[in-house]
Scaffold this motif. Structure first.
Motif, PDB file in Angstrom:
ATOM      1  N   LYS A  23       6.307  37.286 -36.269  1.00  0.00           N
ATOM      2  CA  LYS A  23       7.653  37.343 -36.852  1.00  0.00           C
ATOM      3  C   LYS A  23       8.373  36.013 -36.599  1.00  0.00           C
ATOM      4  CE  LYS A  23      11.524  40.404 -36.959  1.00  0.00           C
ATOM      5  NZ  LYS A  23      12.414  40.958 -35.958  1.00  0.00           N
ATOM      6  N   ALA A  24       8.267  35.512 -35.371  1.00  0.00           N
ATOM      7  CA  ALA A  24       8.958  34.262 -35.044  1.00  0.00           C
ATOM      8  C   ALA A  24       7.998  33.107 -34.744  1.00  0.00           C
ATOM      9  CB  ALA A  24       9.873  34.476 -33.838  1.00  0.00           C
ATOM     10  N   VAL A  25       6.725  33.434 -34.451  1.00  0.00           N
ATOM     11  CA  VAL A  25       5.750  32.370 -34.131  1.00  0.00           C
ATOM     12  C   VAL A  25       4.767  32.259 -35.299  1.00  0.00           C
ATOM     13  CG1 VAL A  25       3.929  31.651 -32.534  1.00  0.00           C
ATOM     14  CG2 VAL A  25       5.920  32.894 -31.664  1.00  0.00           C
ATOM     15  N   PRO A  26       4.703  31.095 -35.956  1.00  0.00           N
ATOM     16  CA  PRO A  26       3.752  30.969 -37.071  1.00  0.00           C
ATOM     17  C   PRO A  26       2.322  31.208 -36.588  1.00  0.00           C
ATOM     18  CG  PRO A  26       5.194  29.040 -36.940  1.00  0.00           C
ATOM     19  CD  PRO A  26       5.457  29.851 -35.703  1.00  0.00           C
ATOM     20  N   LYS A  27       1.542  31.885 -37.414  1.00  0.00           N
ATOM     21  CA  LYS A  27       0.169  32.243 -37.031  1.00  0.00           C
ATOM     22  C   LYS A  27      -0.667  31.055 -36.520  1.00  0.00           C
ATOM     23  CE  LYS A  27      -2.628  33.474 -40.305  1.00  0.00           C
ATOM     24  NZ  LYS A  27      -3.570  34.086 -41.254  1.00  0.00           N
ATOM     25  N   PRO A  28      -0.558  29.851 -37.141  1.00  0.00           N
ATOM     26  CA  PRO A  28      -1.384  28.738 -36.644  1.00  0.00           C
ATOM     27  C   PRO A  28      -1.051  28.320 -35.215  1.00  0.00           C
ATOM     28  CG  PRO A  28      -0.476  28.242 -38.808  1.00  0.00           C
ATOM     29  CD  PRO A  28       0.204  29.480 -38.340  1.00  0.00           C
ATOM     30  N   MET A  29       0.092  28.808 -34.685  1.00  0.00           N
ATOM     31  CA  MET A  29       0.461  28.458 -33.309  1.00  0.00           C
ATOM     32  C   MET A  29      -0.053  29.486 -32.299  1.00  0.00           C
ATOM     33  SD  MET A  29       1.802  25.563 -33.211  1.00  0.00           S
ATOM     34  CE  MET A  29       2.434  25.538 -31.529  1.00  0.00           C
ATOM     35  N   LEU A  30      -0.726  30.538 -32.768  1.00  0.00           N
ATOM     36  CA  LEU A  30      -1.316  31.475 -31.809  1.00  0.00           C
ATOM     37  C   LEU A  30      -2.356  30.706 -31.008  1.00  0.00           C
ATOM     38  CD1 LEU A  30      -1.766  34.821 -33.755  1.00  0.00           C
ATOM     39  CD2 LEU A  30       0.149  34.016 -32.391  1.00  0.00           C
ATOM     40  N   SER A  31      -2.370  30.990 -29.711  1.00  0.00           N
ATOM     41  CA  SER A  31      -3.160  30.131 -28.846  1.00  0.00           C
ATOM     42  C   SER A  31      -4.496  30.768 -28.473  1.00  0.00           C
ATOM     43  CB  SER A  31      -2.277  29.855 -27.620  1.00  0.00           C
ATOM     44  OG  SER A  31      -3.036  29.712 -26.486  1.00  0.00           O
ATOM     45  N   VAL A  32      -5.542  29.975 -28.491  1.00  0.00           N
ATOM     46  CA  VAL A  32      -6.812  30.379 -27.902  1.00  0.00           C
ATOM     47  C   VAL A  32      -6.871  29.621 -26.588  1.00  0.00           C
ATOM     48  CG1 VAL A  32      -9.323  30.206 -28.095  1.00  0.00           C
ATOM     49  CG2 VAL A  32      -7.965  30.924 -30.070  1.00  0.00           C
ATOM     50  N   LEU A  33      -6.827  30.366 -25.498  1.00  0.00           N
ATOM     51  CA  LEU A  33      -6.668  29.795 -24.162  1.00  0.00           C
ATOM     52  C   LEU A  33      -5.319  29.056 -24.112  1.00  0.00           C
ATOM     53  CD1 LEU A  33      -8.754  30.397 -22.089  1.00  0.00           C
ATOM     54  CD2 LEU A  33      -9.662  28.087 -22.305  1.00  0.00           C
ATOM     55  N   ASP A  34      -5.327  27.720 -24.064  1.00  0.00           N
ATOM     56  CA  ASP A  34      -4.050  27.029 -23.923  1.00  0.00           C
ATOM     57  C   ASP A  34      -3.721  26.147 -25.127  1.00  0.00           C
ATOM     58  OD1 ASP A  34      -6.088  25.266 -23.586  1.00  0.00           O
ATOM     59  OD2 ASP A  34      -5.705  24.877 -21.466  1.00  0.00           O
ATOM     60  N   LYS A  35      -4.439  26.318 -26.227  1.00  0.00           N
ATOM     61  CA  LYS A  35      -4.267  25.405 -27.357  1.00  0.00           C
ATOM     62  C   LYS A  35      -4.074  26.208 -28.637  1.00  0.00           C
ATOM     63  CE  LYS A  35      -7.404  22.043 -27.150  1.00  0.00           C
ATOM     64  NZ  LYS A  35      -8.710  21.442 -27.477  1.00  0.00           N
ATOM     65  N   PRO A  36      -3.105  25.834 -29.488  1.00  0.00           N
ATOM     66  CA  PRO A  36      -2.943  26.580 -30.738  1.00  0.00           C
ATOM     67  C   PRO A  36      -4.146  26.386 -31.672  1.00  0.00           C
ATOM     68  CG  PRO A  36      -1.392  24.744 -30.649  1.00  0.00           C
ATOM     69  CD  PRO A  36      -2.101  24.770 -29.327  1.00  0.00           C
ATOM     70  N   THR A  37      -4.445  27.401 -32.437  1.00  0.00           N
ATOM     71  CA  THR A  37      -5.633  27.337 -33.306  1.00  0.00           C
ATOM     72  C   THR A  37      -5.565  26.126 -34.237  1.00  0.00           C
ATOM     73  OG1 THR A  37      -4.586  28.872 -34.848  1.00  0.00           O
ATOM     74  CG2 THR A  37      -6.098  29.813 -33.237  1.00  0.00           C
ATOM     75  N   ILE A  38      -4.370  25.775 -34.704  1.00  0.00           N
ATOM     76  CA  ILE A  38      -4.255  24.646 -35.648  1.00  0.00           C
ATOM     77  C   ILE A  38      -4.713  23.335 -35.007  1.00  0.00           C
ATOM     78  CG2 ILE A  38      -1.795  24.203 -35.120  1.00  0.00           C
ATOM     79  CD1 ILE A  38      -3.227  24.033 -38.647  1.00  0.00           C
ATOM     80  N   GLN A  39      -4.545  23.202 -33.704  1.00  0.00           N
ATOM     81  CA  GLN A  39      -5.000  21.967 -33.051  1.00  0.00           C
ATOM     82  C   GLN A  39      -6.527  21.912 -32.955  1.00  0.00           C
ATOM     83  OE1 GLN A  39      -3.093  20.752 -29.340  1.00  0.00           O
ATOM     84  NE2 GLN A  39      -4.722  19.270 -28.947  1.00  0.00           N
ATOM     85  N   TYR A  40      -7.161  23.077 -32.671  1.00  0.00           N
ATOM     86  CA  TYR A  40      -8.631  23.080 -32.671  1.00  0.00           C
ATOM     87  C   TYR A  40      -9.144  22.594 -34.023  1.00  0.00           C
ATOM     88  CZ  TYR A  40      -8.944  26.009 -28.430  1.00  0.00           C
ATOM     89  OH  TYR A  40      -8.878  26.489 -27.149  1.00  0.00           O
ATOM     90  N   ILE A  41      -8.480  23.050 -35.093  1.00  0.00           N
ATOM     91  CA  ILE A  41      -8.961  22.707 -36.436  1.00  0.00           C
ATOM     92  C   ILE A  41      -8.763  21.209 -36.698  1.00  0.00           C
ATOM     93  CG2 ILE A  41      -8.657  23.175 -38.904  1.00  0.00           C
ATOM     94  CD1 ILE A  41      -7.938  26.068 -38.026  1.00  0.00           C
TER      95      ILE A  41
END
Ligand code: G1P
Length: 291
Positions: A23-41
């Protein structure tokens, strides 16, 4: 042939499967461990030498922009406190050359790609779907590097695939191919999420592509189906013209748009972590004796 310099990451999904966090956190900012998924990509592109990454976001995604921006006060504090390793981590997120474009209308994947057209124009581009993480491991040629190498050698668009079986074929785009040489398939047809009987092969498209500039112009001229222009329609046209290749990817794929896939990613990245791996392994073994 133009060199591959640009990448598009469509990351404008609303993430309704992850409500209420999304609702307030964009999905790409969901974190796997300590890093948002968008950064892994974005990091998947480090092996490719991409000069500019265009992230297509939904309205209200400033937090993603902040993640990739410099945070001077944080960096200053970490330096003053002598926390060099953390400083390097904080600094890294601003090192990607990222541009943002907002997808105002949720009109699908091709709609997202078209939003990036002012940056890409008629140049080739890498395309990485934001719901998937590809872990390459240390020994393998990373998936995006393999696609970029094939594109640079042949000048043809290329997509990454994986083998799927049974009902799973209906979850993905599916390819038919005429020949395979050194692991590179010449695609001759493509069908989006076929029934088991209509599948052309066991090769499913994963969300990693390197596409020639003509795909952008094809998307602009294709007729929408309902509200959406369909990327697969453009790829099918390329396949009919013998201009589409595919390569089965090497590595581990996580569907982080799905709750179970997201949990798997967290567990497996934690197991691989130098900091936590051993403790997490012991914890999981102990837990397994109780469930
Ligand atoms: C998209 C593509 C599909 C591909 C899939 C991979 O589908 O249209 O061809 O197999 O990504 O994840 P989506 O998952 O967005 O429905």
């Amino acid at each position: 042939m133009s060199k591959l310099k640009k990448a598009i990451i469509p990351a404008a999904g609303l993430g309704t499967r992850f409500l209420p966090i999304t609702k307030a956190v964009p999905k790409p900012m969901l974190s796997v461990l300590d890093k948002p998924t968008i950064q892994y990509i974005a990091e998947e592109l480090e092996s490719v030498g991409i000069e500019e990454v265009i992230i297509v976001v939904s309205p209200g995604s400033d937090v993603i922009k902040n993640h990739f921006a410099k945070n001077e006060s944080l960096e200053k504090t970490l330096i003053e406190d002598g926390k060099t390793a953390l400083y390097e981590i904080a600094k890294k997120t601003a090192s990607f050359n990222v541009k943002f474009v907002t997808q105002e209308i949720p009109n699908g994947l091709a709609g997202a790609i078209l939003c990036a057209e002012p940056f890409v124009k008629d140049e080739p581009f890498a395309l990485l779907l934001g719901d998937e993480l590809i872990y390459a491991g240390k020994k393998d040629v990373p998936c995006m590097k393999r696609l970029a190498d094939i594109f640079n050698q042949t000048g043809k668009s290329v997509i990454a695939t994986m083998e799927v079986f049974g009902d799973d074929v209906s979850k993905y785009g599916n390819i038919g191919y005429s020949e395979e040489v050194d692991g590179v398939m010449t695609v001759n047809a493509l069908v989006e999420k076929p029934s088991v009987n209509d599948a052309l092969s066991n090769n499913a498209i994963i969300g990693r592509y390197v596409l020639s500039g003509e795909v952008m112009s094809m998307l602009k001229t294709l007729k929408p189906k309902g509200r959406e222009i369909i990327l697969t329609d453009a790829l099918d046209q390329l396949a009919q013209d013998g201009k589409l290749l595919a390569s089965c990817f090497d590595g581990v794929r996580y569907d982080v748009g799905d709750k179970l896939g997201y949990i798997r990613a967290n567990v497996e990245y934690a197991l691989r972590s130098e900091e936590l791996g051993q403790e997490v392994r012991e914890y999981i073994k102990e837990l397994a004796t109780k469930i």
